[in-house]
Write a protein that holds these residues in place. Sequence first.
Motif, PDB file in Angstrom:
ATOM      1  N   GLY B 106       0.791  -1.228   0.000  1.00 47.37           N
ATOM      2  CA  GLY B 106       0.000   0.000   0.000  1.00 47.37           C
ATOM      3  C   GLY B 106       0.820   1.274   0.000  1.00 47.37           C
ATOM      4  O   GLY B 106       0.332   2.323  -0.413  1.00 47.37           O
ATOM      5  N   PRO B 134     -12.224   5.398  -6.063  1.00 49.19           N
ATOM      6  CA  PRO B 134     -12.476   4.431  -4.974  1.00 49.19           C
ATOM      7  C   PRO B 134     -12.658   5.091  -3.618  1.00 49.19           C
ATOM      8  O   PRO B 134     -13.370   4.564  -2.759  1.00 49.19           O
ATOM      9  N   SER B 142     -17.569  -0.813  -0.777  1.00 49.68           N
ATOM     10  CA  SER B 142     -16.394  -1.332  -1.481  1.00 49.68           C
ATOM     11  C   SER B 142     -15.981  -2.688  -0.910  1.00 49.68           C
ATOM     12  O   SER B 142     -15.582  -3.578  -1.646  1.00 49.68           O
ATOM     13  N   TRP B 146     -15.782  -6.126  -3.025  1.00 52.06           N
ATOM     14  CA  TRP B 146     -14.560  -6.939  -3.090  1.00 52.06           C
ATOM     15  C   TRP B 146     -14.807  -8.348  -2.559  1.00 52.06           C
ATOM     16  O   TRP B 146     -14.206  -9.312  -3.027  1.00 52.06           O
ATOM     17  N   LEU B 185      -4.816  -5.687  -0.065  1.00 50.09           N
ATOM     18  CA  LEU B 185      -5.029  -5.315  -1.468  1.00 50.09           C
ATOM     19  C   LEU B 185      -6.298  -4.472  -1.602  1.00 50.09           C
ATOM     20  O   LEU B 185      -6.295  -3.408  -2.240  1.00 50.09           O
ATOM     21  N   ALA B 186      -7.367  -4.932  -0.982  1.00 53.59           N
ATOM     22  CA  ALA B 186      -8.629  -4.193  -1.059  1.00 53.59           C
ATOM     23  C   ALA B 186      -8.497  -2.836  -0.372  1.00 53.59           C
ATOM     24  O   ALA B 186      -8.983  -1.812  -0.872  1.00 53.59           O
ATOM     25  N   THR B 188      -5.808  -1.095  -0.005  1.00 55.47           N
ATOM     26  CA  THR B 188      -4.964  -0.224  -0.827  1.00 55.47           C
ATOM     27  C   THR B 188      -5.777   0.398  -1.949  1.00 55.47           C
ATOM     28  O   THR B 188      -5.700   1.596  -2.204  1.00 55.47           O
ATOM     29  N   TRP B 189      -6.569  -0.426  -2.583  1.00 55.46           N
ATOM     30  CA  TRP B 189      -7.440   0.068  -3.661  1.00 55.46           C
ATOM     31  C   TRP B 189      -8.338   1.179  -3.125  1.00 55.46           C
ATOM     32  O   TRP B 189      -8.515   2.223  -3.736  1.00 55.46           O
ATOM     33  N   ALA B 190      -8.894   0.932  -1.937  1.00 52.32           N
ATOM     34  CA  ALA B 190      -9.857   1.887  -1.392  1.00 52.32           C
ATOM     35  C   ALA B 190      -9.188   3.181  -0.931  1.00 52.32           C
ATOM     36  O   ALA B 190      -9.783   4.249  -1.007  1.00 52.32           O
TER      37      ALA B 190
END
Lengths: 468, 318
Positions: B106, B134, B142, B146, B185-186, B188-190
């Motif tokens: 992240g 995001p 979110s 995911w 991972l989720a 980081t995306w968010a």
Amino acid sequence: MKPTTRGLALGLASVIGAVSLAACAGGQAPAPVAPASPTQDEKVTISVVSLLPGSEQAAIDAFNAQVKEFEAANPNITIEPQEYEWKATTFAAQLAGGTLPDVFEIPFTDAKTLIQNQQIANLDAQFKTLPYADKFNENILNAGKGDDGQVYAIPAKNVYGVGLHYNRKLFEKAGLDPNKAPTTWDEVRTDAAAIAKVAPGVAGYMQMTQNATGGWQLVANTYAHGGRVQTANPDGSFTSTLNNDGTKAALQMLKDMRWTDNSMGSNFMFDWSSINQAFAAGKVAMYTSGSDVFTSLVQTNGVKPETYGLGAMPQSDSPDAGVLTGGTMAAMAADATDAQKNAAIKWIDFFYLRKLVDKDRAIADAKTLAANKQPVGTPVLPMFNRAQWEENQTWIKDYINVPLDQMTGYTDTMFDLKLVGEPSRSTQEIYKLLDTVVQTVLTKKDANIDELLTKANNQAQALLDQQG
Amino acid sequence: MSTTESVVYYDVEDDFAVEPPGPVRAWVRRGGLSTLVFALPMLVIFGVFSWLPIVNSVVMSFQRTNLVAPAKWVGWANFAYVLNDPLLPTAIGNTLWFAVLALLIGYPLPLVVAVLMSEVRRFRGLYSALAYLPVVVPPVVSVLLWKFFYDASPTGVFNTILGWVGLGPYPWIQDADWAMPSLVLAATWAGAGGTIIIYLAALTSVPPELYEAAEIDGAGIWRKIWHVTMPHLRGVLLITLILQVIATAQVFLEPYLFTNGGPANATLTVLLLIYNYAFANSLGGNYGAATALSLMLAIFLAIMSIVYFRLTRSWSEE
């Protein structure tokens, strides 16, 4: 990760916990419970449990029709339906925060401790006004009584035995006879493997694993293998026996199905509602749960009745093998007023109980449900006695719309199998310890069942010792 | 005459002129009262909803209470309980593991994206909007999205996509080893969008003539980034790093919603443990243990914050 100004507030995280906790701290001590004679005229509004969140419109319509009928008969009472699902992981917060309906539902296992903690109201005076108050099965009624012998929680809604629910369509697809539910655990294993083979991505057999339901179903499976998870000692203390042979056999079976047969699919995080959802969606072919779950499968998950089958909980050869039984009680928060309690008992009588003992009410209730295409006749165990239960079935015979011929695997033996109640001490906490055990067995190939159970057993014993 | 008159005049008309003003009056005259009146609503709200609960929770950490029956004083028992809980080392280990993964995945990702975005000339606004999108999605939405993507069956969204290139199927959040990286991972995306914007803003502060000078000296894109961009971002990088460490110590949402701490406690974090102490037991929580652990975490984060303030001060003084 997002580094934000969150970090600036010193220990904001802890403050979240702290704030929410302390916000509840202002909760008031319960008012002394004074039994009062029900009065007729006082205008009162009570909120009651309606249906599970996300229920279908037809179910809501049927419920609203019942509310209308009740309000017409009791013009001084206004009913506010509130969607509700009892969850071990949210109940305490809802009770402390005052966000439960006035009349809420709790499992048999929790009533005694809630009474001891003075968290639920004394409904004894109100309960005694029920004309059938003395007819309850004493064991069931006892679950809701305090040490003072008074009734705080009233058996309502259901008494269930755990059964094996299966998807007939997936049975057919795998070349199995959908009219013949597996009756032994070996058959469950073989059938699960056959289904997993022809339906990739589908769990041939699955069990709940989360939010204390993993422990609940592991204990059901333990009983089916002849084990018990705690024993009462003559001195009043309790001994935890989580590392019994029944639990070991139950876990070994899960391990074999998961890692040898690979017949349990690829998702392993399920609680009561999510496994219902997965079952209705055809992602799970067999699972164990209360015998009455068909109703919510229809009301909330839109299951196709023709795909549904119910068999008895497979039993091992052990003479101690039995079916886990439990149920739901209606209760009110400790600060309920007498007017609310008096209104509540009328609702409990009308909605949950009278239909079980009164022919006219049974027919009226079944008629309303059937007219709204809601399940009538889902198998449950008697709350009073078998003769009364059988009589009730004859009253509503014409309205039964659930596919009873697909449930004979369960109904044929429901009075023959040994019924075993849930563990009575630290029940939900021990269930949560077992959640971890089940999850480990299903997600770690090298999981050592003996070690896991020994560790959980030590923790469970500590809980039992703490409770005294 | 005129002197006498002026004395009378002062005596009658203005007491203040004769005696020196008291401290309270002087304070009122300087506008202190109106300041207080304006600040009062904020002080009351802050006091009642922030400081009172904080003080209450400190008190509660030394008590045993179910919020209904009267609380009992138990001294340090709650702290002893928490420190002896076999789940505490698990939770601390998981939280650290989350922090390490967040640093590995992240932390660099937003920087790389920001640097790349600053290099492109066309559609820059579009890229910024896409990167920030995001952050606009409500976190619960979110996570649920995911969770659906993370379906571990071969027909799951990610597994299907990866299957096209011959990868997988992977267990994602259904496996004790995979669960935490999946959560990071989720997360980081968010969360990356916000950090990308911070980096982009910092990048604009780099004087363009430095790049021109570097180019004249024959520097390629990587050398420009390493020798010009990075030194200018040093301060911002340090702040985002410390903020991230503090934020990861408080991670709750992802493990709570994705896995509820599972499978087999693989994603049980400190904050989730606090939550479980307080609320996860249907028969009333162990509020004492929850507040005790909250207090310990607060002290740890306070130390982190002091480090943060020290570092940022020295950075701003440079």
